[in-house]
Scaffold this motif. Structure first.
Motif, PDB file in Angstrom:
ATOM      1  N   PHE A  63      -6.817  -3.757  -3.944  1.00 58.22           N
ATOM      2  CA  PHE A  63      -6.280  -2.509  -3.413  1.00 58.22           C
ATOM      3  C   PHE A  63      -5.637  -2.722  -2.050  1.00 58.22           C
ATOM      4  CE2 PHE A  63      -6.428   1.804  -1.631  1.00 58.22           C
ATOM      5  CZ  PHE A  63      -5.722   2.442  -2.629  1.00 58.22           C
ATOM      6  N   LEU A  64      -4.315  -2.727  -2.018  1.00 54.67           N
ATOM      7  CA  LEU A  64      -3.576  -2.998  -0.789  1.00 54.67           C
ATOM      8  C   LEU A  64      -2.792  -1.794  -0.274  1.00 54.67           C
ATOM      9  CD1 LEU A  64      -2.008  -6.408  -1.849  1.00 54.67           C
ATOM     10  CD2 LEU A  64      -3.985  -6.054  -0.402  1.00 54.67           C
ATOM     11  N   LYS A  65      -2.699  -0.756  -1.067  1.00 51.38           N
ATOM     12  CA  LYS A  65      -1.826   0.375  -0.744  1.00 51.38           C
ATOM     13  C   LYS A  65      -2.386   1.242   0.389  1.00 51.38           C
ATOM     14  CE  LYS A  65       0.479   4.225  -2.983  1.00 51.38           C
ATOM     15  NZ  LYS A  65       0.623   4.963  -4.250  1.00 51.38           N
ATOM     16  N   LEU A  66      -1.497   1.689   1.250  1.00 55.01           N
ATOM     17  CA  LEU A  66      -1.848   2.598   2.346  1.00 55.01           C
ATOM     18  C   LEU A  66      -2.200   3.972   1.770  1.00 55.01           C
ATOM     19  CD1 LEU A  66      -1.882   3.284   5.415  1.00 55.01           C
ATOM     20  CD2 LEU A  66       0.517   3.932   5.145  1.00 55.01           C
ATOM     21  N   THR A  67      -3.401   4.429   2.056  1.00 49.21           N
ATOM     22  CA  THR A  67      -3.845   5.766   1.658  1.00 49.21           C
ATOM     23  C   THR A  67      -4.680   6.336   2.793  1.00 49.21           C
ATOM     24  OG1 THR A  67      -5.860   4.926   0.617  1.00 49.21           O
ATOM     25  CG2 THR A  67      -3.913   5.171  -0.812  1.00 49.21           C
ATOM     26  N   ASP A  68      -5.074   7.590   2.669  1.00 44.76           N
ATOM     27  CA  ASP A  68      -5.912   8.205   3.703  1.00 44.76           C
ATOM     28  C   ASP A  68      -7.219   7.446   3.897  1.00 44.76           C
ATOM     29  OD1 ASP A  68      -4.010  10.149   4.152  1.00 44.76           O
ATOM     30  OD2 ASP A  68      -4.990  11.632   2.854  1.00 44.76           O
ATOM     31  N   ASP A  69      -7.801   6.942   2.794  1.00 52.54           N
ATOM     32  CA  ASP A  69      -9.066   6.223   2.913  1.00 52.54           C
ATOM     33  C   ASP A  69      -8.885   4.704   3.024  1.00 52.54           C
ATOM     34  OD1 ASP A  69      -8.233   5.970   0.301  1.00 52.54           O
ATOM     35  OD2 ASP A  69     -10.230   6.175  -0.556  1.00 52.54           O
ATOM     36  N   ASN A  70      -7.636   4.245   3.108  1.00 55.87           N
ATOM     37  CA  ASN A  70      -7.344   2.828   3.338  1.00 55.87           C
ATOM     38  C   ASN A  70      -6.215   2.739   4.376  1.00 55.87           C
ATOM     39  OD1 ASN A  70      -7.507   0.042   3.009  1.00 55.87           O
ATOM     40  ND2 ASN A  70      -5.972   0.021   1.399  1.00 55.87           N
ATOM     41  N   PRO A  71      -6.511   3.108   5.623  1.00 55.57           N
ATOM     42  CA  PRO A  71      -5.469   3.199   6.651  1.00 55.57           C
ATOM     43  C   PRO A  71      -4.860   1.861   7.053  1.00 55.57           C
ATOM     44  CG  PRO A  71      -7.634   3.533   7.630  1.00 55.57           C
ATOM     45  CD  PRO A  71      -7.834   3.484   6.140  1.00 55.57           C
ATOM     46  N   GLU A  72      -5.467   0.755   6.666  1.00 60.46           N
ATOM     47  CA  GLU A  72      -4.908  -0.552   6.997  1.00 60.46           C
ATOM     48  C   GLU A  72      -4.063  -1.131   5.867  1.00 60.46           C
ATOM     49  OE1 GLU A  72      -7.929  -3.147   8.472  1.00 60.46           O
ATOM     50  OE2 GLU A  72      -8.645  -1.673   9.907  1.00 60.46           O
ATOM     51  N   GLY A  73      -3.844  -0.334   4.804  1.00 62.05           N
ATOM     52  CA  GLY A  73      -3.049  -0.783   3.673  1.00 62.05           C
ATOM     53  C   GLY A  73      -1.557  -0.816   3.990  1.00 62.05           C
ATOM     54  N   LEU A  74      -0.794  -1.281   3.013  1.00 59.59           N
ATOM     55  CA  LEU A  74       0.662  -1.387   3.164  1.00 59.59           C
ATOM     56  C   LEU A  74       1.343  -0.125   2.649  1.00 59.59           C
ATOM     57  CD1 LEU A  74       1.241  -5.000   1.795  1.00 59.59           C
ATOM     58  CD2 LEU A  74       1.254  -4.277   4.176  1.00 59.59           C
ATOM     59  N   PRO A  75       2.407   0.324   3.319  1.00 59.75           N
ATOM     60  CA  PRO A  75       3.193   1.440   2.783  1.00 59.75           C
ATOM     61  C   PRO A  75       3.752   1.053   1.411  1.00 59.75           C
ATOM     62  CG  PRO A  75       3.814   0.973   5.054  1.00 59.75           C
ATOM     63  CD  PRO A  75       2.903  -0.131   4.610  1.00 59.75           C
ATOM     64  N   GLU A  76       3.968   2.031   0.550  1.00 56.60           N
ATOM     65  CA  GLU A  76       4.396   1.794  -0.825  1.00 56.60           C
ATOM     66  C   GLU A  76       5.600   0.859  -0.937  1.00 56.60           C
ATOM     67  OE1 GLU A  76       4.396   1.983  -4.933  1.00 56.60           O
ATOM     68  OE2 GLU A  76       2.893   2.866  -3.631  1.00 56.60           O
ATOM     69  N   ALA A  77       6.648   1.089  -0.160  1.00 58.03           N
ATOM     70  CA  ALA A  77       7.863   0.264  -0.257  1.00 58.03           C
ATOM     71  C   ALA A  77       7.574  -1.198   0.104  1.00 58.03           C
ATOM     72  CB  ALA A  77       8.959   0.822   0.640  1.00 58.03           C
TER      73      ALA A  77
END
Length: 94
Positions: A63-77
């Motif tokens: 799980f790498l995607k930026l979400t509210d509960d994963n603020p260190e993730g990558l933006p979708e693009a």
């Protein structure tokens, strides 16, 4: 018996089939970088039946995607661009 297999881009469905075809048991899975995600995905889908141990070395988990509960993730693009680079030219993207 010791067997060393390097699996880079084989479709995930083949991982389990390969272990069954070779009748491997007590397998030790070692994943570096995105390989760690492959190990986590394999274990989640197929369990530990043939697996003795798993080693995650500097792994990127699934799980790498930026979400509210994963603020260190990558933006979708950026995430899609990274995944496309892995799939089209993995040696250059590592």
């Amino acid at each position: 018996m010791v067997a060393v297999l390097q699996v880079r881009t084989a479709p995930r469905a083949r991982h389990r089939a390969l272990l069954e075809h070779l009748d491997l048991s007590d397998v030790i899975l070692i994943g570096h970088s995105v390989g760690g995600a492959e190990i986590a995905r394999y274990l989640a889908r197929h369990g530990e039946n043939r697996i003795a141990r798993a080693a995650f070395i500097s792994s990127t988990l699934p799980f790498l995607k930026l979400t509210d509960d994963n603020p260190e993730g990558l933006p979708e693009a950026r995430l899609q661009a990274t995944l496309n680079a892995f799939q089209t030219d993995r040696p250059s993207s590592a």
